[in-house]
Write a protein that holds these residues in place. Structure first.
Motif, PDB file in Angstrom:
ATOM      1  N   ASP A   3      25.657  31.410  32.494  1.00  0.00           N
ATOM      2  CA  ASP A   3      26.145  30.903  33.781  1.00  0.00           C
ATOM      3  C   ASP A   3      25.340  31.482  34.941  1.00  0.00           C
ATOM      4  O   ASP A   3      25.025  30.779  35.900  1.00  0.00           O
ATOM      5  CB  ASP A   3      27.626  31.222  33.964  1.00  0.00           C
ATOM      6  N   HIS A   4      24.993  32.743  34.857  1.00  0.00           N
ATOM      7  CA  HIS A   4      24.188  33.373  35.911  1.00  0.00           C
ATOM      8  C   HIS A   4      22.785  32.767  35.962  1.00  0.00           C
ATOM      9  O   HIS A   4      22.256  32.509  37.045  1.00  0.00           O
ATOM     10  CB  HIS A   4      24.099  34.885  35.683  1.00  0.00           C
ATOM     11  N   GLY A  42      32.589  35.436  38.258  1.00  0.00           N
ATOM     12  CA  GLY A  42      33.172  36.757  38.410  1.00  0.00           C
ATOM     13  C   GLY A  42      33.194  37.264  39.838  1.00  0.00           C
ATOM     14  O   GLY A  42      33.774  38.300  40.113  1.00  0.00           O
ATOM     15  N   SER A  43      32.578  36.527  40.774  1.00  0.00           N
ATOM     16  CA  SER A  43      32.600  36.966  42.169  1.00  0.00           C
ATOM     17  C   SER A  43      33.914  36.557  42.814  1.00  0.00           C
ATOM     18  O   SER A  43      34.619  35.672  42.329  1.00  0.00           O
ATOM     19  CB  SER A  43      31.418  36.375  42.946  1.00  0.00           C
ATOM     20  N   ASP A  47      36.339  33.152  42.112  1.00  0.00           N
ATOM     21  CA  ASP A  47      37.735  33.271  41.719  1.00  0.00           C
ATOM     22  C   ASP A  47      38.650  32.540  42.700  1.00  0.00           C
ATOM     23  O   ASP A  47      39.603  31.872  42.303  1.00  0.00           O
ATOM     24  CB  ASP A  47      38.145  34.734  41.607  1.00  0.00           C
ATOM     25  N   ALA A  48      38.365  32.640  44.000  1.00  0.00           N
ATOM     26  CA  ALA A  48      39.182  31.953  45.017  1.00  0.00           C
ATOM     27  C   ALA A  48      39.018  30.447  44.904  1.00  0.00           C
ATOM     28  O   ALA A  48      39.994  29.702  45.012  1.00  0.00           O
ATOM     29  CB  ALA A  48      38.789  32.425  46.407  1.00  0.00           C
TER      30      ALA A  48
END
Length: 70
Positions: A3-4, A42-43, A47-48
């Motif tokens: 994903d990165h 993961g940031s 997440d928001a």
């Protein structure tokens, strides 16, 4: 890791497109805004966004049918 790497590839493509647009624009025209990097998995931003996202992925099937019918 995948994903990165994919997010990095998308960012690089967006930067290349932005540079192409900058070089080929009319000198008197407003320059395009530089691209914003994609949030990484993961940031806090990711997440928001995930918590605000609708439960299904993609467009509504009824809207798609109406779009292609018309």
């Amino acid at each position: 890791m995948t994903d990165h790497l994919l997010a990095h590839a998308v960012d690089q493509l967006a930067e290349a497109n932005w540079m192409f647009a900058m070089v080929n624009r009319d000198e008197e025209a407003e320059p395009p805004a530089p691209p914003q990097p994609l949030p990484r998995p993961g940031s806090a931003a990711t997440d928001a966004a995930a918590s605000d996202a609708p439960s299904h992925q993609g467009p509504d099937p009824a809207r798609l049918a109406a779009f292609f019918a018309g």
